[in-house]
Write a protein that holds these residues in place. Sequence first.
Motif, PDB file in Angstrom:
ATOM      1  N   PHE A  42      -3.923  16.658  12.128  1.00 40.71           N
ATOM      2  CA  PHE A  42      -3.350  15.797  11.087  1.00 40.71           C
ATOM      3  C   PHE A  42      -4.448  15.359  10.130  1.00 40.71           C
ATOM      4  N   VAL A  43      -4.121  15.356   8.852  1.00 38.62           N
ATOM      5  CA  VAL A  43      -5.026  14.756   7.863  1.00 38.62           C
ATOM      6  C   VAL A  43      -4.307  13.559   7.246  1.00 38.62           C
ATOM      7  N   LEU A  44      -4.870  12.386   7.419  1.00 32.75           N
ATOM      8  CA  LEU A  44      -4.310  11.156   6.854  1.00 32.75           C
ATOM      9  C   LEU A  44      -5.150  10.752   5.648  1.00 32.75           C
ATOM     10  N   SER A  45      -4.518  10.632   4.493  1.00 38.47           N
ATOM     11  CA  SER A  45      -5.219  10.083   3.337  1.00 38.47           C
ATOM     12  C   SER A  45      -5.049   8.574   3.366  1.00 38.47           C
ATOM     13  N   LEU A  46      -6.162   7.871   3.331  1.00 36.98           N
ATOM     14  CA  LEU A  46      -6.111   6.411   3.449  1.00 36.98           C
ATOM     15  C   LEU A  46      -6.281   5.767   2.071  1.00 36.98           C
ATOM     16  N   ALA A  47      -5.794   4.540   1.956  1.00 32.44           N
ATOM     17  CA  ALA A  47      -5.848   3.817   0.692  1.00 32.44           C
ATOM     18  C   ALA A  47      -7.289   3.707   0.198  1.00 32.44           C
ATOM     19  N   ILE A  50     -10.548   1.079   1.403  1.00 33.41           N
ATOM     20  CA  ILE A  50     -10.378   0.552   2.757  1.00 33.41           C
ATOM     21  C   ILE A  50     -11.737   0.527   3.463  1.00 33.41           C
ATOM     22  N   THR A  54     -11.928  -1.068   9.318  1.00 27.95           N
ATOM     23  CA  THR A  54     -10.463  -1.153   9.287  1.00 27.95           C
ATOM     24  C   THR A  54      -9.849   0.233   9.471  1.00 27.95           C
ATOM     25  N   GLU A  58      -7.321   1.342  12.456  1.00 22.95           N
ATOM     26  CA  GLU A  58      -5.950   1.789  12.173  1.00 22.95           C
ATOM     27  C   GLU A  58      -5.717   3.223  12.622  1.00 22.95           C
ATOM     28  N   ARG A  61      -5.239   3.411  16.299  1.00 22.03           N
ATOM     29  CA  ARG A  61      -3.906   2.971  16.720  1.00 22.03           C
ATOM     30  C   ARG A  61      -2.846   4.012  16.386  1.00 22.03           C
ATOM     31  N   ILE A  62      -2.936   4.575  15.187  1.00 19.41           N
ATOM     32  CA  ILE A  62      -1.959   5.599  14.785  1.00 19.41           C
ATOM     33  C   ILE A  62      -2.050   6.815  15.709  1.00 19.41           C
TER      34      ILE A  62
ATOM     35  N   MET B   8      -3.747  24.635   8.018  1.00 16.99           N
ATOM     36  CA  MET B   8      -3.013  23.604   7.272  1.00 16.99           C
ATOM     37  C   MET B   8      -2.065  24.263   6.271  1.00 16.99           C
ATOM     38  N   PHE B  30       2.084   0.545   8.737  1.00 13.74           N
ATOM     39  CA  PHE B  30       0.773   1.080   8.373  1.00 13.74           C
ATOM     40  C   PHE B  30       0.746   1.387   6.873  1.00 13.74           C
ATOM     41  N   ASN B  32      -1.706   1.290   4.794  1.00 19.43           N
ATOM     42  CA  ASN B  32      -2.934   1.882   4.255  1.00 19.43           C
ATOM     43  C   ASN B  32      -2.932   3.409   4.250  1.00 19.43           C
ATOM     44  N   VAL B  33      -1.874   4.003   4.769  1.00 22.84           N
ATOM     45  CA  VAL B  33      -1.828   5.463   4.797  1.00 22.84           C
ATOM     46  C   VAL B  33      -1.091   5.966   3.557  1.00 22.84           C
ATOM     47  N   ALA B  34      -1.782   6.721   2.730  1.00 23.14           N
ATOM     48  CA  ALA B  34      -1.213   7.182   1.459  1.00 23.14           C
ATOM     49  C   ALA B  34      -0.515   8.533   1.588  1.00 23.14           C
ATOM     50  N   ALA B  35      -0.908   9.329   2.544  1.00 23.76           N
ATOM     51  CA  ALA B  35      -0.278  10.639   2.728  1.00 23.76           C
ATOM     52  C   ALA B  35      -0.662  11.190   4.096  1.00 23.76           C
ATOM     53  N   VAL B  36       0.209  12.049   4.631  1.00 26.00           N
ATOM     54  CA  VAL B  36      -0.069  12.701   5.918  1.00 26.00           C
ATOM     55  C   VAL B  36       0.253  14.188   5.766  1.00 26.00           C
ATOM     56  N   ARG B  37      -0.638  15.022   6.244  1.00 23.47           N
ATOM     57  CA  ARG B  37      -0.361  16.456   6.332  1.00 23.47           C
ATOM     58  C   ARG B  37      -0.514  16.860   7.790  1.00 23.47           C
ATOM     59  N   GLN B  38       0.411  17.693   8.251  1.00 21.52           N
ATOM     60  CA  GLN B  38       0.301  18.175   9.629  1.00 21.52           C
ATOM     61  C   GLN B  38       0.008  19.657   9.666  1.00 21.52           C
TER      62      GLN B  38
END
Lengths: 81, 81
Positions: A42-47, A50, A54, A58, A61-62, B8, B30, B32-38
């Motif tokens: 998984f690739v999560l783009s964060l705000a 941040i 933090t 997060e 936890r995710i 990906m 959550f 703060n997460v702007a996008a997710v790719r799996q």
Amino acid sequence: MKAHVYVMPKASVLDPQGQTIHNALRKIGFANVAAVRQGKYFVLSLADGIASSTARAEVERIARDVLTNPVIEEFTYRLEE
Amino acid sequence: MKAHVYVMPKASVLDPQGQTIHNALRKIGFANVAAVRQGKYFVLSLADGIASSTARAEVERIARDVLTNPVIEEFTYRLEE
């Protein structure tokens, strides 16, 4: 900031997808491959802006609560600026 | 030696699984997460004593020809001693 999360079946858990790929690779001649395990990525783009601490809390936890089934899977992750 | 292969969906390809996870994360707070790719993550265990250049060439062929659908996916990999 981006978070890369890697989820894998635990070593003690059978991985039929990985096994199937391994068998296929042997059949088509890739004899150097001794084992294959398949997991999720998984690739999560964060705000923007941040804080690293933090983000770390997060993402942990995710990964633990949402992306991983703790009975059969384990995860690792890394943050990328 | 182990090879870690990361597959990906291409940036131009919709990723409904990632989108679903993103929606779920927002719903449970959550923000703060702007996008997710799996994507997919493979760990290949390679035969002992294989040369690094051979490993590199084989893993690239396996990733390109077997693990990735080049129409909609792209891959990266790294080798680990």
